[in-house]
Design an enzyme around this catalytic site. Structure first.
Site, PDB file in Angstrom:
ATOM      1  N   LEU A 195      12.708  35.640  78.573  1.00  0.00           N
ATOM      2  CA  LEU A 195      12.147  34.883  77.451  1.00  0.00           C
ATOM      3  C   LEU A 195      12.914  35.142  76.155  1.00  0.00           C
ATOM      4  O   LEU A 195      13.575  36.179  76.020  1.00  0.00           O
ATOM      5  CB  LEU A 195      10.691  35.308  77.230  1.00  0.00           C
ATOM      6  CG  LEU A 195       9.676  34.919  78.301  1.00  0.00           C
ATOM      7  CD1 LEU A 195       8.365  35.666  78.074  1.00  0.00           C
ATOM      8  CD2 LEU A 195       9.441  33.414  78.304  1.00  0.00           C
ATOM      9  N   SER A 196      12.790  34.243  75.215  1.00  0.00           N
ATOM     10  CA  SER A 196      13.338  34.480  73.884  1.00  0.00           C
ATOM     11  C   SER A 196      12.658  35.723  73.299  1.00  0.00           C
ATOM     12  O   SER A 196      11.434  35.841  73.360  1.00  0.00           O
ATOM     13  CB  SER A 196      13.063  33.263  72.990  1.00  0.00           C
ATOM     14  OG  SER A 196      13.528  33.509  71.698  1.00  0.00           O
ATOM     15  N   GLY A 197      13.455  36.654  72.815  1.00  0.00           N
ATOM     16  CA  GLY A 197      12.892  37.887  72.248  1.00  0.00           C
ATOM     17  C   GLY A 197      12.667  38.990  73.269  1.00  0.00           C
ATOM     18  O   GLY A 197      12.188  40.070  72.927  1.00  0.00           O
ATOM     19  N   SER A 198      13.031  38.734  74.518  1.00  0.00           N
ATOM     20  CA  SER A 198      12.805  39.765  75.547  1.00  0.00           C
ATOM     21  C   SER A 198      13.812  40.913  75.408  1.00  0.00           C
ATOM     22  O   SER A 198      13.549  42.029  75.854  1.00  0.00           O
ATOM     23  CB  SER A 198      12.877  39.158  76.957  1.00  0.00           C
ATOM     24  OG  SER A 198      14.130  38.546  77.170  1.00  0.00           O
ATOM     25  N   LYS A 257      17.569  40.181  75.598  1.00  0.00           N
ATOM     26  CA  LYS A 257      18.842  39.842  76.253  1.00  0.00           C
ATOM     27  C   LYS A 257      20.051  40.126  75.356  1.00  0.00           C
ATOM     28  O   LYS A 257      20.989  40.801  75.771  1.00  0.00           O
ATOM     29  CB  LYS A 257      18.854  38.363  76.686  1.00  0.00           C
ATOM     30  CG  LYS A 257      17.761  37.979  77.652  1.00  0.00           C
ATOM     31  CD  LYS A 257      17.813  36.518  78.009  1.00  0.00           C
ATOM     32  CE  LYS A 257      17.631  35.582  76.851  1.00  0.00           C
ATOM     33  NZ  LYS A 257      16.328  35.684  76.138  1.00  0.00           N
ATOM     34  N   SER A 258      20.023  39.559  74.152  1.00  0.00           N
ATOM     35  CA  SER A 258      21.194  39.712  73.266  1.00  0.00           C
ATOM     36  C   SER A 258      21.403  41.173  72.894  1.00  0.00           C
ATOM     37  O   SER A 258      22.532  41.666  72.896  1.00  0.00           O
ATOM     38  CB  SER A 258      21.015  38.898  71.978  1.00  0.00           C
ATOM     39  OG  SER A 258      20.772  37.562  72.297  1.00  0.00           O
ATOM     40  N   SER A 312      17.787  30.787  80.434  1.00  0.00           N
ATOM     41  CA  SER A 312      17.884  30.227  81.807  1.00  0.00           C
ATOM     42  C   SER A 312      16.516  30.296  82.510  1.00  0.00           C
ATOM     43  O   SER A 312      16.328  31.094  83.418  1.00  0.00           O
ATOM     44  CB  SER A 312      18.987  30.903  82.624  1.00  0.00           C
ATOM     45  OG  SER A 312      19.171  32.267  82.316  1.00  0.00           O
TER      46      SER A 312
HETATM   47  P1  ADP Z   1      16.702  37.673  73.163  1.00  0.00           P
HETATM   48  O1  ADP Z   1      18.190  37.716  73.106  1.00  0.00           O
HETATM   49  O2  ADP Z   1      16.164  37.889  74.542  1.00  0.00           O
HETATM   50  O3  ADP Z   1      16.125  36.446  72.506  1.00  0.00           O
HETATM   51  P2  ADP Z   1      16.844  39.761  71.180  1.00  0.00           P
HETATM   52  O4  ADP Z   1      17.761  40.762  71.783  1.00  0.00           O
HETATM   53  O5  ADP Z   1      17.398  38.834  70.129  1.00  0.00           O
HETATM   54  O6  ADP Z   1      16.134  38.920  72.348  1.00  0.00           O
HETATM   55  O7  ADP Z   1      15.588  40.506  70.524  1.00  0.00           O
HETATM   56  C1  ADP Z   1      14.872  41.505  71.221  1.00  0.00           C
HETATM   57  C2  ADP Z   1      14.095  42.371  70.235  1.00  0.00           C
HETATM   58  O8  ADP Z   1      13.360  43.341  70.996  1.00  0.00           O
HETATM   59  C3  ADP Z   1      14.990  43.131  69.299  1.00  0.00           C
HETATM   60  O9  ADP Z   1      14.378  43.174  68.028  1.00  0.00           O
HETATM   61  C4  ADP Z   1      15.043  44.555  69.910  1.00  0.00           C
HETATM   62  O10 ADP Z   1      15.257  45.554  68.947  1.00  0.00           O
HETATM   63  C5  ADP Z   1      13.651  44.664  70.541  1.00  0.00           C
HETATM   64  N1  ADP Z   1      13.571  45.587  71.688  1.00  0.00           N
HETATM   65  C6  ADP Z   1      12.634  46.524  71.878  1.00  0.00           C
HETATM   66  N2  ADP Z   1      12.847  47.215  73.007  1.00  0.00           N
HETATM   67  C7  ADP Z   1      13.962  46.711  73.558  1.00  0.00           C
HETATM   68  C8  ADP Z   1      14.703  47.041  74.736  1.00  0.00           C
HETATM   69  N3  ADP Z   1      14.340  47.990  75.576  1.00  0.00           N
HETATM   70  N4  ADP Z   1      15.797  46.294  75.002  1.00  0.00           N
HETATM   71  C9  ADP Z   1      16.170  45.300  74.159  1.00  0.00           C
HETATM   72  N5  ADP Z   1      15.524  44.960  73.036  1.00  0.00           N
HETATM   73  C10 ADP Z   1      14.430  45.665  72.723  1.00  0.00           C
END
Ligand code: ADP
Length: 206
Positions: A37-40, A42-43, A110
Protein backbone atom coordinates in the site's frame (compact mmCIF):
# COMPACT_ATOMS: atom_id res chain seq x y z
CA UNK A 1 2.55 4.31 -36.68
CA UNK A 2 3.30 0.80 -35.39
CA UNK A 3 5.89 -1.13 -37.45
CA UNK A 4 4.78 -4.35 -39.11
CA UNK A 5 6.29 -7.50 -37.54
CA UNK A 6 7.92 -8.48 -40.86
CA UNK A 7 9.88 -5.21 -40.76
CA UNK A 8 11.28 -5.81 -37.25
CA UNK A 9 14.57 -7.67 -37.08
CA UNK A 10 15.77 -8.08 -33.48
CA UNK A 11 19.53 -8.45 -33.07
CA UNK A 12 19.47 -10.33 -29.73
CA UNK A 13 21.61 -13.17 -31.10
CA UNK A 14 24.45 -10.80 -32.06
CA UNK A 15 24.70 -8.70 -28.88
CA UNK A 16 26.91 -9.29 -25.84
CA UNK A 17 25.23 -11.61 -23.34
CA UNK A 18 23.99 -10.93 -19.83
CA UNK A 19 26.51 -13.40 -18.46
CA UNK A 20 29.37 -11.32 -19.93
CA UNK A 21 28.06 -8.25 -18.08
CA UNK A 22 27.41 -10.09 -14.82
CA UNK A 23 30.95 -11.40 -14.95
CA UNK A 24 32.33 -7.90 -15.42
CA UNK A 25 30.28 -6.65 -12.44
CA UNK A 26 30.91 -9.77 -10.36
CA UNK A 27 27.25 -10.07 -9.45
CA UNK A 28 24.05 -11.87 -10.46
CA UNK A 29 21.25 -9.56 -11.50
CA UNK A 30 17.70 -9.83 -10.24
CA UNK A 31 14.60 -7.65 -10.02
CA UNK A 32 13.55 -7.01 -6.42
CA UNK A 33 9.89 -6.06 -6.72
CA UNK A 34 8.45 -4.30 -3.66
CA UNK A 35 4.65 -4.27 -3.54
CA UNK A 36 2.41 -2.78 -0.87
CA UNK A 37 0.00 0.00 0.00
CA UNK A 38 0.95 3.65 -0.29
CA UNK A 39 2.80 4.50 2.93
CA UNK A 40 3.64 0.88 3.72
CA UNK A 41 7.37 1.65 3.47
CA UNK A 42 8.40 0.61 -0.06
CA UNK A 43 10.39 3.72 -0.97
CA UNK A 44 12.02 3.94 2.45
CA UNK A 45 13.16 0.32 2.28
CA UNK A 46 14.16 0.57 -1.41
CA UNK A 47 16.38 3.61 -0.72
CA UNK A 48 18.08 2.00 2.30
CA UNK A 49 18.49 -1.33 0.52
CA UNK A 50 20.12 0.38 -2.45
CA UNK A 51 22.57 2.19 -0.15
CA UNK A 52 23.48 -1.03 1.63
CA UNK A 53 24.04 -2.89 -1.65
CA UNK A 54 26.09 0.00 -3.04
CA UNK A 55 28.36 -0.16 0.03
CA UNK A 56 28.98 -3.80 -0.85
CA UNK A 57 29.97 -2.95 -4.42
CA UNK A 58 26.71 -4.04 -6.05
CA UNK A 59 25.57 -2.02 -9.07
CA UNK A 60 21.87 -1.20 -8.68
CA UNK A 61 19.07 0.77 -10.28
CA UNK A 62 16.09 1.94 -8.26
CA UNK A 63 12.78 2.46 -10.05
CA UNK A 64 10.16 4.20 -7.93
CA UNK A 65 6.46 4.85 -8.58
CA UNK A 66 6.41 8.63 -8.55
CA UNK A 67 9.71 8.98 -10.45
CA UNK A 68 8.50 6.73 -13.23
CA UNK A 69 5.11 8.44 -13.37
CA UNK A 70 6.90 11.80 -13.70
CA UNK A 71 8.92 10.51 -16.66
CA UNK A 72 8.43 7.55 -18.94
CA UNK A 73 4.84 6.99 -17.74
CA UNK A 74 3.72 10.62 -17.43
CA UNK A 75 0.85 9.99 -19.83
CA UNK A 76 -0.76 7.33 -17.60
CA UNK A 77 -3.41 7.68 -14.89
CA UNK A 78 -4.79 5.28 -12.31
CA UNK A 79 -7.65 3.53 -14.07
CA UNK A 80 -7.22 -0.22 -14.44
CA UNK A 81 -5.86 -0.19 -18.01
CA UNK A 82 -3.37 2.58 -17.18
CA UNK A 83 -2.16 0.72 -14.08
CA UNK A 84 -1.55 -2.32 -16.26
CA UNK A 85 0.34 -0.30 -18.89
CA UNK A 86 2.33 1.40 -16.10
CA UNK A 87 3.49 -1.98 -14.82
CA UNK A 88 4.06 -3.39 -18.32
CA UNK A 89 6.50 -0.59 -19.19
CA UNK A 90 8.24 -0.81 -15.82
CA UNK A 91 8.66 -4.55 -16.23
CA UNK A 92 10.09 -4.11 -19.73
CA UNK A 93 12.53 -1.48 -18.45
CA UNK A 94 13.49 -3.74 -15.53
CA UNK A 95 14.16 -6.55 -17.97
CA UNK A 96 16.62 -4.34 -19.85
CA UNK A 97 18.46 -3.58 -16.60
CA UNK A 98 18.55 -7.21 -15.55
CA UNK A 99 19.91 -8.19 -18.95
CA UNK A 100 22.63 -5.61 -18.32
CA UNK A 101 23.62 -7.33 -15.07
CA UNK A 102 22.16 -4.62 -12.84
CA UNK A 103 20.29 -5.40 -9.61
CA UNK A 104 17.00 -3.56 -10.04
CA UNK A 105 14.93 -2.44 -7.06
CA UNK A 106 11.34 -1.63 -7.93
CA UNK A 107 9.05 0.23 -5.59
CA UNK A 108 5.49 0.23 -6.90
CA UNK A 109 2.10 -0.26 -5.24
CA UNK A 110 1.36 -2.86 -7.97
CA UNK A 111 -1.97 -3.55 -6.25
CA UNK A 112 -3.46 -6.59 -7.92
CA UNK A 113 -2.44 -10.17 -8.57
CA UNK A 114 -3.00 -9.47 -12.29
CA UNK A 115 -0.45 -6.66 -12.50
CA UNK A 116 2.16 -8.55 -10.47
CA UNK A 117 1.60 -11.64 -12.60
CA UNK A 118 2.16 -9.53 -15.71
CA UNK A 119 5.41 -8.17 -14.25
CA UNK A 120 6.59 -11.67 -13.38
CA UNK A 121 5.75 -12.97 -16.85
CA UNK A 122 7.59 -10.15 -18.62
CA UNK A 123 10.65 -10.22 -16.35
CA UNK A 124 10.75 -14.01 -16.13
CA UNK A 125 10.04 -15.99 -12.96
CA UNK A 126 13.68 -16.74 -12.12
CA UNK A 127 14.64 -13.06 -12.20
CA UNK A 128 11.62 -11.82 -10.24
CA UNK A 129 11.93 -11.59 -6.44
CA UNK A 130 8.66 -10.35 -5.00
CA UNK A 131 8.66 -8.64 -1.60
CA UNK A 132 5.39 -7.86 0.12
CA UNK A 133 5.81 -4.73 2.24
CA UNK A 134 3.01 -5.38 4.66
CA UNK A 135 1.16 -2.72 6.65
CA UNK A 136 -2.56 -2.33 7.28
CA UNK A 137 -4.60 0.43 5.67
CA UNK A 138 -5.10 1.82 9.20
CA UNK A 139 -1.34 2.05 9.82
CA UNK A 140 -0.64 3.58 6.40
CA UNK A 141 -3.47 6.04 6.89
CA UNK A 142 -2.09 7.04 10.29
CA UNK A 143 1.35 7.64 8.74
CA UNK A 144 -0.19 9.38 5.71
CA UNK A 145 3.29 10.40 4.51
CA UNK A 146 2.05 12.26 1.45
CA UNK A 147 -1.38 13.32 2.71
CA UNK A 148 -2.97 11.08 0.10
CA UNK A 149 -5.24 9.12 2.46
CA UNK A 150 -6.80 12.35 3.73
CA UNK A 151 -7.42 13.41 0.14
CA UNK A 152 -8.85 10.00 -0.74
CA UNK A 153 -11.20 10.13 2.27
CA UNK A 154 -12.39 13.55 1.10
CA UNK A 155 -13.17 11.96 -2.27
CA UNK A 156 -10.48 13.99 -4.04
CA UNK A 157 -8.54 10.92 -5.23
CA UNK A 158 -10.63 8.38 -7.10
CA UNK A 159 -9.27 4.84 -7.42
CA UNK A 160 -7.01 5.18 -4.41
CA UNK A 161 -5.61 1.78 -3.42
CA UNK A 162 -6.85 0.58 -0.04
CA UNK A 163 -9.68 3.15 0.10
CA UNK A 164 -11.54 3.13 -3.20
CA UNK A 165 -9.51 0.59 -5.21
CA UNK A 166 -8.51 -2.94 -4.23
CA UNK A 167 -5.19 -4.24 -2.98
CA UNK A 168 -4.81 -8.01 -3.35
CA UNK A 169 -2.56 -9.54 -0.72
CA UNK A 170 0.29 -11.20 -2.71
CA UNK A 171 -0.31 -14.92 -3.14
CA UNK A 172 3.22 -16.25 -3.03
CA UNK A 173 5.82 -13.55 -2.32
CA UNK A 174 9.51 -14.47 -1.96
CA UNK A 175 9.68 -12.38 1.21
CA UNK A 176 7.24 -10.59 3.53
CA UNK A 177 8.26 -7.55 5.56
CA UNK A 178 5.80 -6.31 8.15
CA UNK A 179 6.65 -2.66 8.74
CA UNK A 180 4.23 -2.45 11.67
CA UNK A 181 6.32 -5.02 13.50
CA UNK A 182 9.88 -4.28 12.34
CA UNK A 183 11.93 -1.10 12.39
CA UNK A 184 13.36 0.24 9.12
CA UNK A 185 16.80 -1.07 10.13
CA UNK A 186 15.54 -4.59 10.88
CA UNK A 187 13.37 -4.66 7.74
CA UNK A 188 16.30 -3.77 5.48
CA UNK A 189 18.66 -6.19 7.22
CA UNK A 190 16.14 -9.01 6.75
CA UNK A 191 15.77 -8.28 3.04
CA UNK A 192 19.51 -7.88 2.59
CA UNK A 193 20.11 -11.31 4.10
CA UNK A 194 17.67 -12.85 1.63
CA UNK A 195 18.97 -11.05 -1.42
CA UNK A 196 22.77 -11.04 -0.97
CA UNK A 197 23.18 -14.80 -1.47
CA UNK A 198 21.31 -14.52 -4.79
CA UNK A 199 23.42 -11.60 -5.99
CA UNK A 200 26.75 -12.97 -4.88
CA UNK A 201 26.07 -16.67 -5.43
CA UNK A 202 28.80 -18.28 -7.47
CA UNK A 203 26.87 -19.90 -10.27
CA UNK A 204 29.85 -21.16 -12.21
CA UNK A 205 29.57 -18.31 -14.68
CA UNK A 206 30.88 -15.58 -12.40
P1 ADP B 1 5.61 3.92 0.24
O1 ADP B 1 6.81 4.08 -0.62
O2 ADP B 1 5.22 2.50 0.45
O3 ADP B 1 4.45 4.78 -0.20
P2 ADP B 1 7.14 5.43 2.16
O4 ADP B 1 8.43 4.70 2.24
O5 ADP B 1 7.09 6.69 1.34
O6 ADP B 1 5.98 4.42 1.71
O7 ADP B 1 6.66 5.82 3.64
C1 ADP B 1 6.65 4.88 4.69
C2 ADP B 1 6.64 5.61 6.03
O8 ADP B 1 6.60 4.61 7.07
C3 ADP B 1 7.88 6.42 6.26
O9 ADP B 1 7.52 7.61 6.94
C4 ADP B 1 8.75 5.53 7.19
O10 ADP B 1 9.60 6.28 8.02
C5 ADP B 1 7.67 4.79 7.99
N1 ADP B 1 8.09 3.48 8.51
C6 ADP B 1 7.91 3.03 9.75
N2 ADP B 1 8.41 1.80 9.91
C7 ADP B 1 8.94 1.45 8.73
C8 ADP B 1 9.64 0.28 8.29
N3 ADP B 1 9.88 -0.76 9.06
N4 ADP B 1 10.03 0.26 6.99
C9 ADP B 1 9.78 1.31 6.18
N5 ADP B 1 9.14 2.43 6.55
C10 ADP B 1 8.74 2.51 7.82
Amino acid sequence: MTSKPENIHPIFDRTLKRVDKQKMLNQNSVVIWLTGLSGSGKSTIAIELEKRLHERGVLTQLLDGDNVRAGINNNLGFKAEDRLENIRRIAEVSKLFVQCGVVTINSFVSPTNDVRELAKTIIGEKDYFEVYIKASVEACEKRDVKGLYAKARRGELPNFTGISAPFDVPLNPSCIIDTELSSIEVSVEHLLNKILPIIKEKNGKI
